[in-house]
Scaffold this motif. Structure first.
Motif, PDB file in Angstrom:
ATOM      1  N   THR A   1      21.531  56.178  55.041  1.00 17.76           N
ATOM      2  CA  THR A   1      21.079  54.752  55.722  1.00 17.76           C
ATOM      3  C   THR A   1      20.317  55.042  57.066  1.00 17.76           C
ATOM      4  OG1 THR A   1      23.198  54.784  57.089  1.00 17.76           O
ATOM      5  CG2 THR A   1      23.161  53.807  54.873  1.00 17.76           C
ATOM      6  N   GLN A   2      20.020  54.000  57.619  1.00 11.86           N
ATOM      7  CA  GLN A   2      19.190  54.055  58.869  1.00 11.86           C
ATOM      8  C   GLN A   2      19.976  54.411  60.169  1.00 11.86           C
ATOM      9  OE1 GLN A   2      15.792  54.354  59.893  1.00 11.86           O
ATOM     10  NE2 GLN A   2      15.523  54.740  57.651  1.00 11.86           N
ATOM     11  N   ASN A   3      21.139  53.661  60.009  1.00 13.17           N
ATOM     12  CA  ASN A   3      22.075  53.875  61.012  1.00 13.17           C
ATOM     13  C   ASN A   3      23.480  53.493  60.483  1.00 13.17           C
ATOM     14  OD1 ASN A   3      22.015  51.142  61.021  1.00 13.17           O
ATOM     15  ND2 ASN A   3      20.193  50.638  61.970  1.00 13.17           N
ATOM     16  N   TYR A   4      24.513  53.291  61.679  1.00 10.30           N
ATOM     17  CA  TYR A   4      25.639  53.307  61.301  1.00 10.30           C
ATOM     18  C   TYR A   4      26.130  51.703  60.961  1.00 10.30           C
ATOM     19  CZ  TYR A   4      30.663  52.415  61.896  1.00 10.30           C
ATOM     20  OH  TYR A   4      32.270  52.260  61.666  1.00 10.30           O
ATOM     21  N   ASP A   5      25.437  50.675  61.260  1.00 12.41           N
ATOM     22  CA  ASP A   5      25.616  49.334  60.731  1.00 12.41           C
ATOM     23  C   ASP A   5      25.223  49.178  59.329  1.00 12.41           C
ATOM     24  OD1 ASP A   5      26.476  48.586  63.031  1.00 12.41           O
ATOM     25  OD2 ASP A   5      24.690  47.624  63.920  1.00 12.41           O
ATOM     26  N   ASP A   6      24.122  49.813  58.796  1.00  9.17           N
ATOM     27  CA  ASP A   6      23.606  49.912  57.599  1.00  9.17           C
ATOM     28  C   ASP A   6      24.712  50.609  56.828  1.00  9.17           C
ATOM     29  OD1 ASP A   6      21.863  49.190  55.567  1.00  9.17           O
ATOM     30  OD2 ASP A   6      20.534  51.170  56.143  1.00  9.17           O
ATOM     31  N   LEU A   7      25.149  51.820  57.199  1.00  9.44           N
ATOM     32  CA  LEU A   7      26.185  52.309  56.506  1.00  9.44           C
ATOM     33  C   LEU A   7      27.370  51.641  56.110  1.00  9.44           C
ATOM     34  CD1 LEU A   7      27.422  56.087  57.142  1.00  9.44           C
ATOM     35  CD2 LEU A   7      28.942  53.933  57.135  1.00  9.44           C
ATOM     36  N   SER A   8      27.679  50.845  57.158  1.00 14.19           N
ATOM     37  CA  SER A   8      28.867  50.060  57.098  1.00 14.19           C
ATOM     38  C   SER A   8      28.649  49.070  56.025  1.00 14.19           C
ATOM     39  CB  SER A   8      29.285  49.465  58.112  1.00 14.19           C
ATOM     40  OG  SER A   8      29.394  50.426  59.349  1.00 14.19           O
ATOM     41  N   LEU A   9      27.584  48.155  56.174  1.00 13.58           N
ATOM     42  CA  LEU A   9      27.275  47.314  55.413  1.00 13.58           C
ATOM     43  C   LEU A   9      27.113  47.712  53.644  1.00 13.58           C
ATOM     44  CD1 LEU A   9      26.743  44.150  55.435  1.00 13.58           C
ATOM     45  CD2 LEU A   9      24.137  44.724  55.585  1.00 13.58           C
ATOM     46  N   LYS A  10      26.523  48.728  53.519  1.00 16.68           N
ATOM     47  CA  LYS A  10      26.484  49.342  52.031  1.00 16.68           C
ATOM     48  C   LYS A  10      27.658  49.757  51.598  1.00 16.68           C
ATOM     49  CE  LYS A  10      21.609  50.696  51.504  1.00 16.68           C
ATOM     50  NZ  LYS A  10      20.948  50.370  52.921  1.00 16.68           N
ATOM     51  N   ALA A  11      28.541  50.457  52.428  1.00 14.96           N
ATOM     52  CA  ALA A  11      29.864  50.778  51.861  1.00 14.96           C
ATOM     53  C   ALA A  11      30.527  49.825  51.448  1.00 14.96           C
ATOM     54  CB  ALA A  11      30.339  51.777  52.861  1.00 14.96           C
ATOM     55  N   ALA A  12      30.719  48.742  52.396  1.00 18.49           N
ATOM     56  CA  ALA A  12      31.521  47.555  52.195  1.00 18.49           C
ATOM     57  C   ALA A  12      30.940  46.906  50.970  1.00 18.49           C
ATOM     58  CB  ALA A  12      31.496  46.499  53.404  1.00 18.49           C
ATOM     59  N   LYS A  13      29.950  46.752  50.665  1.00 12.72           N
ATOM     60  CA  LYS A  13      29.253  46.059  49.495  1.00 12.72           C
ATOM     61  C   LYS A  13      29.758  46.966  48.143  1.00 12.72           C
ATOM     62  CE  LYS A  13      25.512  43.493  51.042  1.00 12.72           C
ATOM     63  NZ  LYS A  13      24.081  43.322  51.203  1.00 12.72           N
ATOM     64  N   HIS A  14      29.764  48.384  48.296  1.00 10.92           N
ATOM     65  CA  HIS A  14      30.046  49.172  47.236  1.00 10.92           C
ATOM     66  C   HIS A  14      31.605  49.035  46.950  1.00 10.92           C
ATOM     67  CE1 HIS A  14      30.882  53.061  45.336  1.00 10.92           C
ATOM     68  NE2 HIS A  14      29.676  53.281  45.205  1.00 10.92           N
ATOM     69  N   ALA A  15      32.245  49.071  48.082  1.00  6.57           N
ATOM     70  CA  ALA A  15      33.971  48.703  47.973  1.00  6.57           C
ATOM     71  C   ALA A  15      34.187  47.357  47.178  1.00  6.57           C
ATOM     72  CB  ALA A  15      34.696  48.983  49.081  1.00  6.57           C
ATOM     73  N   ALA A  16      33.584  46.298  47.816  1.00  7.93           N
ATOM     74  CA  ALA A  16      33.921  44.982  47.561  1.00  7.93           C
ATOM     75  C   ALA A  16      33.352  44.778  45.916  1.00  7.93           C
ATOM     76  CB  ALA A  16      33.048  43.980  48.253  1.00  7.93           C
ATOM     77  N   GLU A  17      32.108  45.253  45.418  1.00 10.33           N
ATOM     78  CA  GLU A  17      31.903  45.374  44.180  1.00 10.33           C
ATOM     79  C   GLU A  17      32.656  46.009  43.228  1.00 10.33           C
ATOM     80  OE1 GLU A  17      28.082  47.028  42.749  1.00 10.33           O
ATOM     81  OE2 GLU A  17      27.244  45.730  44.025  1.00 10.33           O
ATOM     82  N   PHE A  18      33.259  47.165  43.773  1.00 12.94           N
ATOM     83  CA  PHE A  18      34.315  47.766  42.901  1.00 12.94           C
ATOM     84  C   PHE A  18      35.605  46.584  42.818  1.00 12.94           C
ATOM     85  CE2 PHE A  18      38.130  50.645  42.023  1.00 12.94           C
ATOM     86  CZ  PHE A  18      37.512  51.227  41.062  1.00 12.94           C
ATOM     87  N   ILE A  19      36.153  46.347  43.944  1.00 12.78           N
ATOM     88  CA  ILE A  19      37.434  45.622  43.965  1.00 12.78           C
ATOM     89  C   ILE A  19      37.006  44.311  43.013  1.00 12.78           C
ATOM     90  CG2 ILE A  19      38.797  44.132  45.331  1.00 12.78           C
ATOM     91  CD1 ILE A  19      38.257  45.982  47.689  1.00 12.78           C
ATOM     92  N   ASN A  20      35.774  43.588  43.056  1.00 21.69           N
ATOM     93  CA  ASN A  20      35.794  42.459  42.413  1.00 21.69           C
ATOM     94  C   ASN A  20      35.862  42.665  40.969  1.00 21.69           C
ATOM     95  OD1 ASN A  20      35.812  40.664  44.608  1.00 21.69           O
ATOM     96  ND2 ASN A  20      33.368  40.952  44.649  1.00 21.69           N
TER      97      ASN A  20
END
Ligand code: GLP
Length: 240
Positions: free
Chosen positions: A6-25
């Motif tokens: 990812t470009q930066n930490y914020d982008d990493l956080s967003l991508k990882a959160a989406k990954h985790a949320a998708e899995f949880i859902n």
């Protein structure tokens, strides 16, 4: 291994959160293991925001603590239990979470309780892990034994000196309690996060160097479902 840079930490956080949320859902009722530490804090912020917008129901899954500093409890700044509650678990049903109690002198009892919790939920389905400065995962320190279940560990000198960043002062921590690497490796899905220039060297060794217990993170290289989400700085020494 799927590496996402990812470009930066914020982008990493967003991508990882989406990954985790998708899995949880997609997997209600499963057991999740989230590392504490500083790296995932942005992910937890995003997940809580998504939870508030009803994009994910954080109480639809169960959680196990990854590790803890022996001697520290929920009142102590920098303890894993405090970090995780402040960042995430205060937004989740209490009965869905089991963390190690670092204040319990019966560390063996804490290990058996966590193992029982993990087994009762059919093992860990999704583990979001960090990479320590010495390549540790949880408190599976360099030259880690191949442990299934949970155990207590003498902390490595690097871990002790890095610990200051969590406590804001020097604390005489010597021992950790952790889920063993074999149980983590048996997680169905593993996600590693790394951010910042200071993690570039250990990230490269962990992902592309020798597969060795000297660098516990490197033992995950052959995991059948491994995703690595790293920002540009942490990825700067990886030869992709
Ligand atoms: C800490 C914790 C781990 C964490 C790792 C990386 O000591 N024991 O659970 O994943 O080291 O932490 P950070 O993300 O702060 O670099």
């Amino acid at each position: 291994m799927n590496i996402i840079v990812t470009q930066n930490y914020d982008d990493l956080s967003l991508k990882a959160a989406k990954h985790a949320a998708e899995f949880i859902n997609a997997n209600p009722g499963v057991l999740i293991c989230f590392a504490a530490g500083n790296t995932p804090l942005g992910v937890f912020r995003e997940l809580v925001d998504m939870h508030k917008r009803n994009e994910v129901d954080l109480s639809s899954v169960y959680y196990t603590g990854l590790d803890e500093w022996v001697g520290l409890g929920i009142e102590d700044e920098g303890s894993c239990i405090k970090v995780m509650h402040d960042a995430l678990y205060d937004f989740v049903s209490k009965e869905n979470v089991l963390m190690f109690d670092g204040l319990d002198p019966d560390t063996e009892g804490q290990c058996r309780k966590a193992e029982d919790w993990i087994n009762r939920h059919g093992g860990i389905e999704y583990a979001l892990l960090g990479i320590g400065m010495n390549g540790h995962v949880g408190f599976n320190e360099p030259r880690t034994p191949d442990v299934e279940g949970c155990f207590t560990v003498s902390l490595d000198d690097t871990t002790k000196s890095v610990s200051m960043k969590y406590f804001g002062k020097e604390l005489p921590v010597t021992t950790g309690i952790t889920i063993g690497w074999r149980t983590l490796y048996n997680s169905k899905k593993v996600v590693f996060l790394a951010s910042g220039k200071e993690k570039a060297s250990i990230t490269a060794s962990s992902l592309t160097g020798l597969n060795t217990p000297d660098i516990p993170a490197s033992l995950f290289q052959n995991h059948p479902d491994l995703t690595v989400i790293v920002d540009k700085d942490a990825a700067s020494l990886i030869d992709i």
